[in-house]
Design a protein around this motif. Structure first.
Motif, PDB file in Angstrom:
ATOM      1  N   PHE A 128     -27.220  39.225  46.558  1.00  0.00           N
ATOM      2  CA  PHE A 128     -26.637  40.259  45.708  1.00  0.00           C
ATOM      3  C   PHE A 128     -27.397  40.397  44.394  1.00  0.00           C
ATOM      4  O   PHE A 128     -26.913  41.029  43.452  1.00  0.00           O
ATOM      5  CB  PHE A 128     -25.160  39.954  45.433  1.00  0.00           C
ATOM      6  N   ASN A 129     -28.585  39.771  44.318  1.00  0.00           N
ATOM      7  CA  ASN A 129     -29.440  39.858  43.142  1.00  0.00           C
ATOM      8  C   ASN A 129     -28.716  39.385  41.882  1.00  0.00           C
ATOM      9  O   ASN A 129     -28.736  40.037  40.850  1.00  0.00           O
ATOM     10  CB  ASN A 129     -29.978  41.291  42.945  1.00  0.00           C
ATOM     11  N   ASN A 130     -28.065  38.226  41.986  1.00  0.00           N
ATOM     12  CA  ASN A 130     -27.425  37.620  40.822  1.00  0.00           C
ATOM     13  C   ASN A 130     -27.325  36.116  41.058  1.00  0.00           C
ATOM     14  O   ASN A 130     -27.871  35.587  42.024  1.00  0.00           O
ATOM     15  CB  ASN A 130     -26.056  38.250  40.555  1.00  0.00           C
ATOM     16  N   PHE A 131     -26.648  35.433  40.178  1.00  0.00           N
ATOM     17  CA  PHE A 131     -26.404  33.997  40.327  1.00  0.00           C
ATOM     18  C   PHE A 131     -24.893  33.785  40.248  1.00  0.00           C
ATOM     19  O   PHE A 131     -24.408  32.872  39.613  1.00  0.00           O
ATOM     20  CB  PHE A 131     -27.130  33.234  39.210  1.00  0.00           C
ATOM     21  N   TYR A 132     -24.162  34.665  40.906  1.00  0.00           N
ATOM     22  CA  TYR A 132     -22.766  35.043  40.718  1.00  0.00           C
ATOM     23  C   TYR A 132     -22.691  35.862  39.448  1.00  0.00           C
ATOM     24  O   TYR A 132     -22.417  37.051  39.497  1.00  0.00           O
ATOM     25  CB  TYR A 132     -21.777  33.874  40.670  1.00  0.00           C
ATOM     26  N   PHE A 133     -22.886  35.250  38.270  1.00  0.00           N
ATOM     27  CA  PHE A 133     -23.004  36.055  37.057  1.00  0.00           C
ATOM     28  C   PHE A 133     -24.380  36.727  37.081  1.00  0.00           C
ATOM     29  O   PHE A 133     -25.234  36.437  37.926  1.00  0.00           O
ATOM     30  CB  PHE A 133     -22.797  35.216  35.790  1.00  0.00           C
ATOM     31  N   SER A 134     -24.625  37.629  36.156  1.00  0.00           N
ATOM     32  CA  SER A 134     -25.827  38.457  36.217  1.00  0.00           C
ATOM     33  C   SER A 134     -27.082  37.657  35.900  1.00  0.00           C
ATOM     34  O   SER A 134     -27.048  36.631  35.207  1.00  0.00           O
ATOM     35  CB  SER A 134     -25.713  39.632  35.239  1.00  0.00           C
ATOM     36  N   ASN A 135     -28.206  38.142  36.392  1.00  0.00           N
ATOM     37  CA  ASN A 135     -29.485  37.508  36.081  1.00  0.00           C
ATOM     38  C   ASN A 135     -29.753  37.511  34.588  1.00  0.00           C
ATOM     39  O   ASN A 135     -30.375  36.583  34.050  1.00  0.00           O
ATOM     40  CB  ASN A 135     -30.618  38.224  36.817  1.00  0.00           C
ATOM     41  N   PHE A 136     -29.292  38.547  33.902  1.00  0.00           N
ATOM     42  CA  PHE A 136     -29.459  38.602  32.449  1.00  0.00           C
ATOM     43  C   PHE A 136     -28.709  37.456  31.788  1.00  0.00           C
ATOM     44  O   PHE A 136     -29.231  36.791  30.887  1.00  0.00           O
ATOM     45  CB  PHE A 136     -28.962  39.940  31.890  1.00  0.00           C
ATOM     46  N   THR A 137     -27.477  37.203  32.227  1.00  0.00           N
ATOM     47  CA  THR A 137     -26.697  36.095  31.667  1.00  0.00           C
ATOM     48  C   THR A 137     -27.414  34.770  31.892  1.00  0.00           C
ATOM     49  O   THR A 137     -27.537  33.947  30.972  1.00  0.00           O
ATOM     50  CB  THR A 137     -25.295  36.053  32.305  1.00  0.00           C
ATOM     51  N   LEU A 138     -27.901  34.549  33.109  1.00  0.00           N
ATOM     52  CA  LEU A 138     -28.608  33.304  33.396  1.00  0.00           C
ATOM     53  C   LEU A 138     -29.881  33.192  32.559  1.00  0.00           C
ATOM     54  O   LEU A 138     -30.173  32.125  31.990  1.00  0.00           O
ATOM     55  CB  LEU A 138     -28.949  33.212  34.884  1.00  0.00           C
ATOM     56  N   ALA A 139     -30.637  34.286  32.473  1.00  0.00           N
ATOM     57  CA  ALA A 139     -31.864  34.259  31.673  1.00  0.00           C
ATOM     58  C   ALA A 139     -31.561  33.930  30.208  1.00  0.00           C
ATOM     59  O   ALA A 139     -32.272  33.146  29.577  1.00  0.00           O
ATOM     60  CB  ALA A 139     -32.583  35.600  31.782  1.00  0.00           C
ATOM     61  N   ALA A 140     -30.494  34.520  29.672  1.00  0.00           N
ATOM     62  CA  ALA A 140     -30.123  34.255  28.274  1.00  0.00           C
ATOM     63  C   ALA A 140     -29.751  32.795  28.077  1.00  0.00           C
ATOM     64  O   ALA A 140     -30.105  32.174  27.059  1.00  0.00           O
ATOM     65  CB  ALA A 140     -28.973  35.167  27.869  1.00  0.00           C
ATOM     66  N   LEU A 141     -29.022  32.222  29.032  1.00  0.00           N
ATOM     67  CA  LEU A 141     -28.664  30.800  28.957  1.00  0.00           C
ATOM     68  C   LEU A 141     -29.914  29.924  28.972  1.00  0.00           C
ATOM     69  O   LEU A 141     -30.022  28.959  28.199  1.00  0.00           O
ATOM     70  CB  LEU A 141     -27.760  30.429  30.131  1.00  0.00           C
ATOM     71  N   LEU A 142     -30.859  30.246  29.848  1.00  0.00           N
ATOM     72  CA  LEU A 142     -32.069  29.447  29.963  1.00  0.00           C
ATOM     73  C   LEU A 142     -32.931  29.557  28.715  1.00  0.00           C
ATOM     74  O   LEU A 142     -33.475  28.553  28.225  1.00  0.00           O
ATOM     75  CB  LEU A 142     -32.865  29.872  31.201  1.00  0.00           C
ATOM     76  N   VAL A 143     -33.062  30.766  28.180  1.00  0.00           N
ATOM     77  CA  VAL A 143     -33.854  30.964  26.966  1.00  0.00           C
ATOM     78  C   VAL A 143     -33.235  30.213  25.797  1.00  0.00           C
ATOM     79  O   VAL A 143     -33.936  29.533  25.026  1.00  0.00           O
ATOM     80  CB  VAL A 143     -33.988  32.468  26.647  1.00  0.00           C
ATOM     81  N   GLU A 144     -31.917  30.307  25.664  1.00  0.00           N
ATOM     82  CA  GLU A 144     -31.234  29.611  24.574  1.00  0.00           C
ATOM     83  C   GLU A 144     -31.440  28.098  24.666  1.00  0.00           C
ATOM     84  O   GLU A 144     -31.552  27.403  23.648  1.00  0.00           O
ATOM     85  CB  GLU A 144     -29.739  29.922  24.591  1.00  0.00           C
ATOM     86  N   ALA A 145     -31.515  27.580  25.894  1.00  0.00           N
ATOM     87  CA  ALA A 145     -31.701  26.140  26.094  1.00  0.00           C
ATOM     88  C   ALA A 145     -33.168  25.719  26.009  1.00  0.00           C
ATOM     89  O   ALA A 145     -33.479  24.530  26.152  1.00  0.00           O
ATOM     90  CB  ALA A 145     -31.125  25.737  27.449  1.00  0.00           C
ATOM     91  N   GLY A 305     -18.270  24.905  30.243  1.00  0.00           N
ATOM     92  CA  GLY A 305     -19.299  24.555  29.276  1.00  0.00           C
ATOM     93  C   GLY A 305     -20.277  23.500  29.768  1.00  0.00           C
ATOM     94  O   GLY A 305     -20.915  22.811  28.959  1.00  0.00           O
ATOM     95  N   LYS A 306     -20.429  23.383  31.093  1.00  0.00           N
ATOM     96  CA  LYS A 306     -21.246  22.306  31.652  1.00  0.00           C
ATOM     97  C   LYS A 306     -22.450  22.799  32.452  1.00  0.00           C
ATOM     98  O   LYS A 306     -23.168  21.994  33.045  1.00  0.00           O
ATOM     99  CB  LYS A 306     -20.375  21.419  32.561  1.00  0.00           C
ATOM    100  N   PHE A 307     -22.685  24.103  32.472  1.00  0.00           N
ATOM    101  CA  PHE A 307     -23.749  24.619  33.323  1.00  0.00           C
ATOM    102  C   PHE A 307     -25.133  24.143  32.868  1.00  0.00           C
ATOM    103  O   PHE A 307     -25.926  23.632  33.668  1.00  0.00           O
ATOM    104  CB  PHE A 307     -23.713  26.145  33.382  1.00  0.00           C
ATOM    105  N   ILE A 308     -25.430  24.291  31.581  1.00  0.00           N
ATOM    106  CA  ILE A 308     -26.736  23.867  31.084  1.00  0.00           C
ATOM    107  C   ILE A 308     -26.874  22.352  31.163  1.00  0.00           C
ATOM    108  O   ILE A 308     -27.958  21.826  31.458  1.00  0.00           O
ATOM    109  CB  ILE A 308     -26.976  24.376  29.656  1.00  0.00           C
ATOM    110  N   ASP A 309     -25.776  21.630  30.932  1.00  0.00           N
ATOM    111  CA  ASP A 309     -25.831  20.168  31.100  1.00  0.00           C
ATOM    112  C   ASP A 309     -26.194  19.813  32.545  1.00  0.00           C
ATOM    113  O   ASP A 309     -26.974  18.879  32.793  1.00  0.00           O
ATOM    114  CB  ASP A 309     -24.487  19.536  30.740  1.00  0.00           C
ATOM    115  N   ALA A 310     -25.618  20.541  33.502  1.00  0.00           N
ATOM    116  CA  ALA A 310     -25.938  20.298  34.915  1.00  0.00           C
ATOM    117  C   ALA A 310     -27.412  20.573  35.173  1.00  0.00           C
ATOM    118  O   ALA A 310     -28.077  19.835  35.915  1.00  0.00           O
ATOM    119  CB  ALA A 310     -25.069  21.178  35.807  1.00  0.00           C
TER     120      ALA A 310
END
Length: 317
Positions: A128-145, A305-310
């Motif tokens: 479905f071209n996402n990670f359940y939440f949107s690719n933009f949300t995931l990209a933002a999480l990764l960039v922030e980390a 609040g544990k996704f980036i920790d995972a």
């Protein structure tokens, strides 16, 4: 899904620039319908949520008024919390990432995000071209980390086993393309996938040997002899269109290769747990059960609040 008048739009759960544009019109049209298809309405509400659409709140308020069922009310409460989380992530995302949003939303694509960081995450998105939440949300999480990311988006329903249309015309060609990309990447590399992207992330890991893999609610064994039922959307027709030699029990390969990584599954998804257990006795692989969760392990980790920790734990960074 039913056709919606007057816009003649058909809702798809596959994230794309077209879907993002159309779901706003669909929600407006649904609020004018004399009767409502409940499933259709809540798929629409969920997609509005994941896209942080401004139409989410009025449509959710509309459903509050017409659907008093306790289960539906709980669903709306959960989606409101998700929406708030996604909105915060969007509001704090850097401007350069906003410029990549259309590309991240475009199915059948390969895109690099925030290159040059010490750690890179290679993301195999779902069908479905996402990670359940949107690719933009995931990209933002990764960039922030502080991560670089490479997003692979394949939405044909073939689990990447036939490559990515317009990017690589076979699995072998896709691995060659990814190898060329990774040769320019410094530092540690982690492969990850959720749901239908999980199998591709693991299969790619067996071919390219990243530093770590992280599999969220993914498939491990797609062999013909597997006792685990095949994913519903990986139909017999789809399977028969993919190379049989790529549909295997990956646990045996991961064990022999000595790959390191981790896997997550919710206790309420029996099939996900069965797949994860195939990895549970492999040295260097850590498995994690999420009590009371179903298939959407990534949503649970994000909301807790544990996704980036995972991600950090799984990648060794």
């Amino acid at each position: 899904m039913p056709m919606i008048e007057p816009h003649k739009l058909i809702l798809t759960e596959c994230h794309s620039p077209t879907q993002r544009r159309d779901i706003d019109k669909i929600s407006d049209a649904l609020m004018r319908q004399p009767s409502l298809d409940s499933r259709y309405a809540y798929v629409t509400l969920t997609e509005l949520c994941k896209h942080t659409s401004g139409k989410f709140k009025p449509f959710c308020d509309f459903l509050d008024k017409i659907d008093p069922r306790p289960q539906a009310a709980r669903l709306r409460t959960g989606l409101r919390a998700e929406y708030s989380k996604y909105l915060t992530i969007r509001d704090t995302a850097p401007e350069f990432l906003r410029r990549d949003e259309v590309a991240l939303l475009t199915p059948n694509n390969l895109i690099s995000v925030n290159p040059g960081q010490e750690n890179t995450v290679v993301v195999f998105t779902t069908m479905f071209n996402n990670f359940y939440f949107s690719n933009f949300t995931l990209a933002a999480l990764l960039v922030e980390a502080g991560y670089s990311a490479i997003f692979l988006n394949e939405s044909t329903g073939h689990f990447y086993l036939n490559g990515i249309p317009g990017v690589a015309d076979s699995w072998v060609a896709l691995m060659r393309k990814l190898t060329e990309t990774l040769q320019r990447i410094p530092g540690r590399v982690t492969f990850t996938g959720f749901s239908s992207g999980g199998y591709a992330a693991l299969l790619a890991a067996t071919h390219l040997r990243p530093d770590h893999f992280i599999c969220f609610s993914g498939n491990v064994d797609l062999s013909e002899s597997s006792p685990i039922r095949v994913p519903k959307l990986f139909t017999l027709e789809k399977r028969n269109q993919t190379p049989a030699e790529l549909r295997i029990d990956l646990s045996t390969v991961i064990r022999k290769a000595g790959l390191k990584g981790c896997a997550y599954a919710g206790t309420e998804s029996e099939r996900d747990v069965e797949h994860m257990r195939l990895l549970s006795d492999i040295s260097g692989v850590h498995t994690h059960l999420l009590e009371g969760e179903g298939h959407l392990s990534v949503r649970r980790l994000l909301m807790d609040g544990k996704f980036i920790d995972a991600l950090r734990f799984g990648s060794g960074s």
